[in-house]
Design an enzyme around this catalytic site. Sequence first.
Site, PDB file in Angstrom:
ATOM      1  N   CYS A 144      38.527  35.077  38.414  1.00 51.55           N
ATOM      2  CA  CYS A 144      39.423  36.241  38.494  1.00 51.55           C
ATOM      3  C   CYS A 144      38.628  37.545  38.629  1.00 51.55           C
ATOM      4  O   CYS A 144      37.851  37.896  37.747  1.00 51.55           O
ATOM      5  CB  CYS A 144      40.286  36.250  37.233  1.00 51.55           C
ATOM      6  SG  CYS A 144      41.170  37.777  36.911  1.00 51.55           S
ATOM      7  N   CYS A 157      39.288  40.155  35.907  1.00 49.43           N
ATOM      8  CA  CYS A 157      38.688  39.650  34.658  1.00 49.43           C
ATOM      9  C   CYS A 157      37.193  39.962  34.638  1.00 49.43           C
ATOM     10  O   CYS A 157      36.642  40.363  33.604  1.00 49.43           O
ATOM     11  CB  CYS A 157      38.898  38.144  34.517  1.00 49.43           C
ATOM     12  SG  CYS A 157      40.623  37.635  34.448  1.00 49.43           S
TER      13      CYS A 157
END
Length: 172
Positions: free
Chosen positions: A94, A97
Amino acid sequence: MSKSSTLLSLLFLLPMTLSISCTGKTTQPGGQKSSNANAQEQTATKKKEKKNMEVKELTTQEFKEKVMNYDVHPKEWVFEGDKPVIIDFYATWCGPCKATAPIVADIAKTYAGKIDVYKVDVDQQQELAATFGIRSIPTIFFIPKQGDPQVQVGAMNRAQFDEAIKEILLPE
């Protein structure tokens, strides 16, 4: 020197060598630790301190022990910790992230000893992610010592983290 005397010498020296290397401690005459032993102890202490400042990866079992045991308390939030907690639910693939991770690591260092900071890989801890309905990542939980957790979905910058900590976790 004969083969048998060489073997006897080795058999005599081997236990002595093992007894020295197994303890990991060296002493000077009089029982004082050598400067090398003192340096090793200081390094170990620094590693422990650094570990306390790092973001810790949580498994489902550790979550139940350190944060909340939802098997025992399925209908109410019962916090198991002794300090407020931030949990970053993330995935390794991600992008947002990855952008949030260094901020979370810096938060762990800044608030070491005041807040526990954890991360949960949603791909590795699917039960935990499903239990809390994690559908978008990053999802950040701010868990005060008393009261219900607050949830933020999406990446946050440092100022947003500091504001949430001040309002939710460490109000004055």
